[in-house]
Motif scaffolding. Structure first.
Motif, short mmCIF file in Angstrom:
data_model
loop_
_atom_site.label_atom_id
_atom_site.label_comp_id
_atom_site.label_asym_id
_atom_site.label_seq_id
_atom_site.Cartn_x
_atom_site.Cartn_y
_atom_site.Cartn_z
N GLU A 51 -5.37 1.40 2.52
CA GLU A 51 -5.76 1.66 1.44
C GLU A 51 -6.34 2.95 1.22
OE1 GLU A 51 -8.20 -1.92 0.98
OE2 GLU A 51 -6.48 -3.16 0.55
N THR A 95 0.86 -1.09 -0.09
CA THR A 95 -0.11 -0.06 0.06
C THR A 95 0.97 1.24 0.03
OG1 THR A 95 -0.16 0.15 2.32
CG2 THR A 95 -1.62 -1.14 1.25
N ARG A 154 -5.49 -2.53 7.27
CA ARG A 154 -5.29 -2.72 5.99
C ARG A 154 -6.06 -1.77 5.16
NH1 ARG A 154 -2.12 -4.67 1.80
NH2 ARG A 154 -3.21 -4.36 -0.10
#
Length: 287
Positions: free
Chosen positions: A260, A132, A256
């Motif tokens: 993102e 990312t 996560r």
């Protein structure tokens, strides 16, 4: 933000001092009464320090120093800080005077269990955001007296260090903003007071505050306790002008999704304050 890319080394004077305090706390005035009572004088022991679960190594210098200070012990590491361990892997072989080995055992393991646990949990956060571009960072939420070691363990796990202390950089948080009379006003005051080498970061809790500090020239902004939709909106509003750090409510399950959104950094106290000690064992054979 510290921009170091390597693990580096722990300052020897900090290691020596911390271990000396820990041994003094454990041995007290009378020493290891159990070993003095049941282990024959002059006995030699060899011990294998091994992993009882997978993890990441951190803190070998502290373990080695514990055995050095008790005297008469050889500490032979089989891995290096930052290495990954599988269950059963040998971390080090320790040998020498049995009394000394047993006297240093708990201090060595306390440091290793704790720091390997931090490195291991940090590694899980880093793996969770892989690809990312976001970096996992620690905070100042550390155990008193152990900050340098805990932040070192974060680096061993692949994370990055935020500021070490109040004296490292200016971080304007919500209470500072409240007292100063507004986010933009607080940022301008900090910029006027700071030396040219002092980094300034400011915390915001809304898009309105973000717009205010961006207009004031903020180059590093902490987005505090924002949900993912708000983080995405903040990234879009920012248009690359400032580096953005997400903080507050960061968990392994959520990290996560935070990454993102496009933020540059994600800071979490979980990696230091919420890490479970890694299960390492020292199995001794007396000869």
């Amino acid at each position: 933000m510290s921009e170091t890319t390597g693990i580096g080394a722990l300052p020897p004077h900090l290691v020596e001092e911390a271990v000396r305090r820990a041994l003094a706390e454990d041995l007290g005035l009378a020493g290891d009464l159990t070993s003095l009572a049941v282990v024959p004088k002059g006995a030699i022991a060899t011990a294998t320090l091994s992993a009882r679960e997978p993890g990441i190594v951190a803190g070998l210098a502290l373990a080695a120093e514990a055995f050095r200070q008790v005297g008469g012990i050889s500490f032979d590491p089989q891995v290096a800080d930052g290495d990954r361990l599988a269950r059963g892997d040998v971390v080090a072989v320790v040998s020498g005077d049995a009394h000394a080995l047993l006297a240093g055992e708990r201090t060595a393991l306390n440091f290793l269990n704790h720091l390997c646990g931090i490195a291991t949990l940090t590694g899980r956060f880093v793996e969770a955001v892989a690809g990312t571009g976001a970096r996992i960072c620690d905070t100042r939420k550390t155990l008193p007296g152990l900050r340098a070691f805990e932040k070192y363990a974060v680096r061993c796990g692949g994370g990055w260090n935020h500021r070490y202390a109040l004296s490292d950089a200016i971080l304007i948080k919500d209470n500072h903003v409240a007292v100063a009379g507004g986010a933009g006003k607080a940022y301008r005051a900090a910029r006027a007071a700071a030396g040219h080498l002092v980094a300034i970061e400011i915390e915001v809790t809304s898009l309105e505050e973000l717009a205010e500090v961006l207009e004031a020239g903020a180059q590093i902004v902490m987005l505090d306790n924002m949900d993912n939709d708000l983080l995405s909106a903040a990234v879009a509003m920012n248009k690359g002008r400032a580096r953005l750090e997400a903080s507050g409510g960061v968990t392994l399950e959520r990290v996560r999704g935070i990454a993102e959104t496009g933020v540059d950094y994600i800071s979490s106290s979980q990696i230091t304050m919420g890490a479970k000690p890694l299960d390492l064992g020292l199995d001794v054979e007396i000869r």
